[in-house]
Structure formats: C-alpha cells, structure tokens
Design an enzyme around this catalytic site. Structure first.
Site: not given
Ligand code: 9D3
Length: 262
Positions: A88, A115, A153, A168
């Site tokens: 994230p 996490e 792709r 496109d």
């Molecule tokens: C809710 C937990 N969060 C704050 C304590 C941290 C958190 C850790 C791990 C939030 C999401 C995740 C799992 N997400 C991914 O591994 C992830 C992800 C995403 O959640 N949103 C957008 N792209 C991606 S790429 C990997």
C-alpha cells in the site's frame, strides 16, 4: 518474460494463469510465470512465515529469512529480474508504470500478507514498491494479478489482431466511446443511426467526438494532461462557445438582474 510471484497463497493464481489473454500469452511462450510458495522456504516444523512486531503493536510481520530464500530462488529462475514488492506504500500503478515494467526481462512480485514485510527485506532486496490504488486489500496477491494483467497485455505479440493496441491508438488518452452490437433495437433503445450508415469516416468522427465528450464530462483531468489535436481543439472550442452562449442567455434573463451580468 520470466515472472515469479512469491506468496503464501500460490493457488490463488491458478485461475489467473488459466484464462483469457494471460493463458494465451503463456501458451504462446511470451511469459513463463510461476507462483512460488514462501512457506516452502521456511525451515521450522510448522512452516511459519510471520512473527510478532518488535516494539509491540497489533498484527504480524512477514519473517525475513523465508522471504530472502524465496527471493534468491526467484532470482535464479527469472535470471535476476526486477523485484517488485506489492505494498500500500508503493507508487500507484499507472499505464506508464505498466509500460516500464513490461520492458523488463524478468519480474519478481512479492505479495505481502499480515501488516507487511520486515523492513530489512525491503531495504536489501526490493527494487520497487507498487500499489494499485488508495484502498485497503487483505494482501498483495490480487494487486499482483492486476499489475501482471496490465503488463502482460503490453508485451510484444501478446495481443491478437482484433484486440491489438493499434485498435484504440487514435483515442489514446481518451475514454472509450459507447459500443453497440445486435440487435438494432433493445429494450426500446436503438443503435445510433450513424453506426448503421456504412460511412466509415462519419463513424470515426462520431466515435472520436463521443470519446472526447465522455472524457470531458467524466475525466477532465485526462484532457488537461494531453496534447489535443486540431480537431479536438476545434470541438472543445465549439462546445465552450455553446456553453458561453447558454450562460450569457441565462444571465441576461435573470429576473433579479437589471444589467444582465452576474
Ligand atoms: C489495515 C492495515 N493497514 C494499517 C495498519 C496496513 C496494511 C497492511 C497490509 C494495509 C493493507 C495491507 C495489505 N495490502 C497489500 O498488501 C497491498 C495493497 C493494498 O492494500 N492496496 C492497494 N495496493 C496494494 S499492493 C499490496
């Protein structure tokens, strides 16, 4: 392109490899993907991949040792591809990032769970962190599939004639126009007359206009960052003048206004 995905849920990818364009890309030898189970690189009896965070706090962290071994194995398999952590905190995936990743000879996707992964893995072994947008997923697996789908792709030869990018290219950077197929009349709605006319130039013009107005109404940000061609500039100017006229007319006829202004 050699692709390795590191995950504790390798079977999540089975259906992804088995359908549509991705399946054909594999069959035609454009990609050689493999989902590798991080659990297979643990060395304890219970194949543990997570542990409690130093300093306390909620949630668990992915242990570094199994991940480091998995990455080493994936490096061998992909001939030292770029290591991408799905996170994230990463850069947000865009068509431009997909194009850049599509130019690599190999890619290793690390799918986080819990996490997150131990920071020393990120520091030492990760080349690039990638997010797919600002919302919370339960792990990186689906995000990795989204990224791979966008990348695969783009590989030369993967798209067939009918789907090809050249289809496109003219509306590149614009939203797609509406599409219609048979029947001519469906639930009381008919197909726009021009599409039945057989006049290919008129059809192309109409589609281009529809793309432009769709983009203007729904995603004006896309127009701001795009080089407009002559025809597009002319159309936007024409619409702008129409809007100006309408607004002027409104202002001139407001009951609480003597001057017709404001
Ligand atoms: C809710 C937990 N969060 C704050 C304590 C941290 C958190 C850790 C791990 C939030 C999401 C995740 C799992 N997400 C991914 O591994 C992830 C992800 C995403 O959640 N949103 C957008 N792209 C991606 S790429 C990997």
């Amino acid at each position: 392109m050699q692709i390795a995905v590191l995950t504790i849920f390798p079977s999540m990818f089975d259906l992804f490899w088995e359908h549509g364009i991705v399946r054909r890309a594999i069959a035609d030898g454009h990609i050689r993907p493999e989902a590798m189970d991080i659990r297979a690189f643990t060395d304890d009896r219970h194949h543990v991949t997570d542990d409690r965070p130093y300093g306390g706090g909620c949630g668990m962290v992915m242990k570094p040792e199994p991940l480091a071994r998995a990455i080493a194995a994936a490096r061998k398999r992909t001939g030292g591809g770029l290591t991408v952590l799905m996170s994230p905190q990463g850069d947000k995936l865009s068509q431009r990032t997909a194009e850049e990743l599509a130019r690599q000879s190999g890619l290793i996707f690390i799918c986080g769970r819990y996490e997150g992964v131990d920071a020393r893995i990120v520091r030492r072994h990760v080349d690039y962190a990638l997010s797919i947008g600002d919302y919370i997923l339960s792990g990186g697996e689906i995000a990795a599939m989204v990224a791979m789908d966008a990348i695969i792709r783009l590989l030369p030869g993967v798209l067939g004639g009918a789907e090809s990018a050249s289809c496109d290219s003219f509306s590149d950077g614009l939203l797609e126009h509406a599409h219609y197929t048979r029947p001519r009349e469906f639930e009381g709605q008919s197909v726009p007359e021009v599409l039945l006319s057989g006049d290919h130039q008129a059809i192309a013009r109409w589609r281009h206009q529809m793309s432009l107005i769709e983009t203007l109404l729904r995603r004006p940000d896309l127009l701001e960052h795009r080089q407009l061609d002559k025809q597009e500039t002319a159309l936007l100017r024409q619409w702008s003048q129409t809007l100006e006229r309408i607004l002027k007319h409104q202002a001139a006829h407001r009951p609480d206004s003597l001057s017709g202004r404001q």
